[in-house]
Design a protein around this motif. Sequence first.
Motif, PDB file in Angstrom:
ATOM      1  N   VAL A  12      11.098   7.887  -9.972  1.00  0.00           N
ATOM      2  CA  VAL A  12      10.265   7.474  -8.843  1.00  0.00           C
ATOM      3  C   VAL A  12      10.538   5.988  -8.622  1.00  0.00           C
ATOM      4  O   VAL A  12      10.117   5.149  -9.418  1.00  0.00           O
ATOM      5  N   ILE A  13      11.274   5.691  -7.571  1.00  0.00           N
ATOM      6  CA  ILE A  13      11.740   4.327  -7.334  1.00  0.00           C
ATOM      7  C   ILE A  13      10.753   3.572  -6.455  1.00  0.00           C
ATOM      8  O   ILE A  13      10.513   3.952  -5.306  1.00  0.00           O
ATOM      9  N   VAL A  14      10.183   2.524  -7.022  1.00  0.00           N
ATOM     10  CA  VAL A  14       9.270   1.647  -6.293  1.00  0.00           C
ATOM     11  C   VAL A  14      10.147   0.669  -5.516  1.00  0.00           C
ATOM     12  O   VAL A  14      10.780  -0.207  -6.092  1.00  0.00           O
ATOM     13  N   GLY A  15      10.198   0.847  -4.190  1.00  0.00           N
ATOM     14  CA  GLY A  15      11.181   0.170  -3.361  1.00  0.00           C
ATOM     15  C   GLY A  15      10.795  -1.186  -2.814  1.00  0.00           C
ATOM     16  O   GLY A  15      11.527  -1.750  -2.012  1.00  0.00           O
ATOM     17  N   SER A  16       9.657  -1.729  -3.213  1.00  0.00           N
ATOM     18  CA  SER A  16       9.244  -3.062  -2.773  1.00  0.00           C
ATOM     19  C   SER A  16       9.060  -3.929  -4.003  1.00  0.00           C
ATOM     20  O   SER A  16       8.548  -3.463  -5.026  1.00  0.00           O
ATOM     21  N   THR A  17       9.460  -5.178  -3.907  1.00  0.00           N
ATOM     22  CA  THR A  17       9.341  -6.089  -5.050  1.00  0.00           C
ATOM     23  C   THR A  17       8.425  -7.273  -4.772  1.00  0.00           C
ATOM     24  O   THR A  17       8.193  -8.085  -5.656  1.00  0.00           O
ATOM     25  N   ARG A  18       7.890  -7.381  -3.575  1.00  0.00           N
ATOM     26  CA  ARG A  18       7.111  -8.575  -3.230  1.00  0.00           C
ATOM     27  C   ARG A  18       5.766  -8.596  -3.953  1.00  0.00           C
ATOM     28  O   ARG A  18       5.245  -7.554  -4.364  1.00  0.00           O
ATOM     29  N   GLN A  19       5.223  -9.787  -4.114  1.00  0.00           N
ATOM     30  CA  GLN A  19       3.901  -9.935  -4.700  1.00  0.00           C
ATOM     31  C   GLN A  19       2.875  -9.339  -3.731  1.00  0.00           C
ATOM     32  O   GLN A  19       3.015  -9.448  -2.521  1.00  0.00           O
ATOM     33  N   GLY A  20       1.839  -8.715  -4.261  1.00  0.00           N
ATOM     34  CA  GLY A  20       0.802  -8.133  -3.429  1.00  0.00           C
ATOM     35  C   GLY A  20       1.221  -6.864  -2.712  1.00  0.00           C
ATOM     36  O   GLY A  20       0.565  -6.439  -1.765  1.00  0.00           O
ATOM     37  N   ARG A  21       2.291  -6.252  -3.161  1.00  0.00           N
ATOM     38  CA  ARG A  21       2.801  -5.047  -2.498  1.00  0.00           C
ATOM     39  C   ARG A  21       1.798  -3.895  -2.557  1.00  0.00           C
ATOM     40  O   ARG A  21       1.024  -3.770  -3.513  1.00  0.00           O
ATOM     41  N   PHE A  22       1.853  -3.050  -1.553  1.00  0.00           N
ATOM     42  CA  PHE A  22       1.008  -1.857  -1.469  1.00  0.00           C
ATOM     43  C   PHE A  22       1.551  -0.738  -2.362  1.00  0.00           C
ATOM     44  O   PHE A  22       0.827   0.190  -2.716  1.00  0.00           O
ATOM     45  N   ALA A  23       2.794  -0.839  -2.743  1.00  0.00           N
ATOM     46  CA  ALA A  23       3.453   0.207  -3.540  1.00  0.00           C
ATOM     47  C   ALA A  23       2.689   0.539  -4.817  1.00  0.00           C
ATOM     48  O   ALA A  23       2.697   1.694  -5.259  1.00  0.00           O
ATOM     49  N   ASP A  24       2.037  -0.439  -5.416  1.00  0.00           N
ATOM     50  CA  ASP A  24       1.304  -0.174  -6.655  1.00  0.00           C
ATOM     51  C   ASP A  24       0.143   0.787  -6.406  1.00  0.00           C
ATOM     52  O   ASP A  24      -0.117   1.670  -7.223  1.00  0.00           O
ATOM     53  N   GLN A  25      -0.525   0.638  -5.270  1.00  0.00           N
ATOM     54  CA  GLN A  25      -1.603   1.571  -4.922  1.00  0.00           C
ATOM     55  C   GLN A  25      -1.037   2.965  -4.653  1.00  0.00           C
ATOM     56  O   GLN A  25      -1.626   3.969  -5.050  1.00  0.00           O
ATOM     57  N   VAL A  26       0.101   3.019  -3.984  1.00  0.00           N
ATOM     58  CA  VAL A  26       0.733   4.309  -3.687  1.00  0.00           C
ATOM     59  C   VAL A  26       1.123   4.999  -4.994  1.00  0.00           C
ATOM     60  O   VAL A  26       0.884   6.198  -5.173  1.00  0.00           O
ATOM     61  N   MET A  27       1.715   4.245  -5.927  1.00  0.00           N
ATOM     62  CA  MET A  27       2.139   4.832  -7.200  1.00  0.00           C
ATOM     63  C   MET A  27       0.927   5.357  -7.981  1.00  0.00           C
ATOM     64  O   MET A  27       0.972   6.455  -8.536  1.00  0.00           O
ATOM     65  N   ALA A  28      -0.153   4.582  -8.013  1.00  0.00           N
ATOM     66  CA  ALA A  28      -1.363   5.017  -8.723  1.00  0.00           C
ATOM     67  C   ALA A  28      -1.940   6.283  -8.098  1.00  0.00           C
ATOM     68  O   ALA A  28      -2.399   7.186  -8.817  1.00  0.00           O
ATOM     69  N   TRP A  29      -1.909   6.375  -6.772  1.00  0.00           N
ATOM     70  CA  TRP A  29      -2.418   7.559  -6.070  1.00  0.00           C
ATOM     71  C   TRP A  29      -1.517   8.775  -6.302  1.00  0.00           C
ATOM     72  O   TRP A  29      -1.991   9.896  -6.491  1.00  0.00           O
ATOM     73  N   LEU A  30      -0.211   8.556  -6.325  1.00  0.00           N
ATOM     74  CA  LEU A  30       0.746   9.657  -6.464  1.00  0.00           C
ATOM     75  C   LEU A  30       0.799  10.214  -7.886  1.00  0.00           C
ATOM     76  O   LEU A  30       1.068  11.404  -8.085  1.00  0.00           O
TER      77      LEU A  30
END
Length: 191
Positions: free
Chosen positions: A6-24
Motif C-alpha cells: 500500500v503505497i502512500v503517495g504523498s510526502t508533504r507535512q500535514g498530508r491527508f494520506a495518514d487519515q486515509v491509511m488509518a481509515w483503510l
Amino acid sequence: MPRIGVIVGSTRQGRFADQVMAWLTPFLEGRTDLSFETLDLRDFDLPFFDERASNAYAPTQNAEGRRWQETLAGFDGFIFLVAEYNHAPTAALKNALDYAYPEWQRKPGACVGYGGVGGARAVEGLRTILIELQMAPVRHAVHIAGNDFYAAVTGQRPLGALTYLDASVNAMLDDLSWWTHALNAARTATA
C-alpha cells in the motif's frame, strides 16, 4: 498468501494520506485472501530520477533507488493512495514509479484517490502510467471527494462516517484480489 504493498503517495507535512491509511486499514485487516504492508514514500529517500536509463535497460546506480526496487520486487500487487495536485498524482509518486520497471510488470494496481473531485483526474493519469509500466490497473477505485473530502480534511467529519464508500472499498479489494491471483498464476506459468 499474496502480498500487496500500500503505497502512500504523498510526502508533504500535514498530508491527508495518514487519515486515509488509518481509515483503510480495518478493511485491509478484514481480508483473508491478501496480506498488506504499508510502503510510505517518506521512508525512501529517493532523489529526483537522474539515472542513465530505466532499470529495465541499465542497473540503477543510486543505493536508495536499488533499495526501493528490492522492496517492490517482493510484492504481488499494489494499492496507491493518490492525492491530486493540479489534476495529477504527486511528483513524489511519479518519481517512485520511475525508479522501477521490472518490479511493477504484470502486477495489479488499485487506487484510492482524494481531492476536490475524489482524485479522479490524478487516478486516471496514474492508470496510464501503470499501463506503460505493464501493470494491470483494476477498474474499481475509491474516490473521497467534494464536501466529504473537505469535511474530513478540516476535521468536521471522520472518514469512517462516509459509510457509502464501504462498497467502493470492497469492490476495489475484490478486483485487486482477483487480478492478483490471476496474474500470480500467469507469472508462475511463464517463469
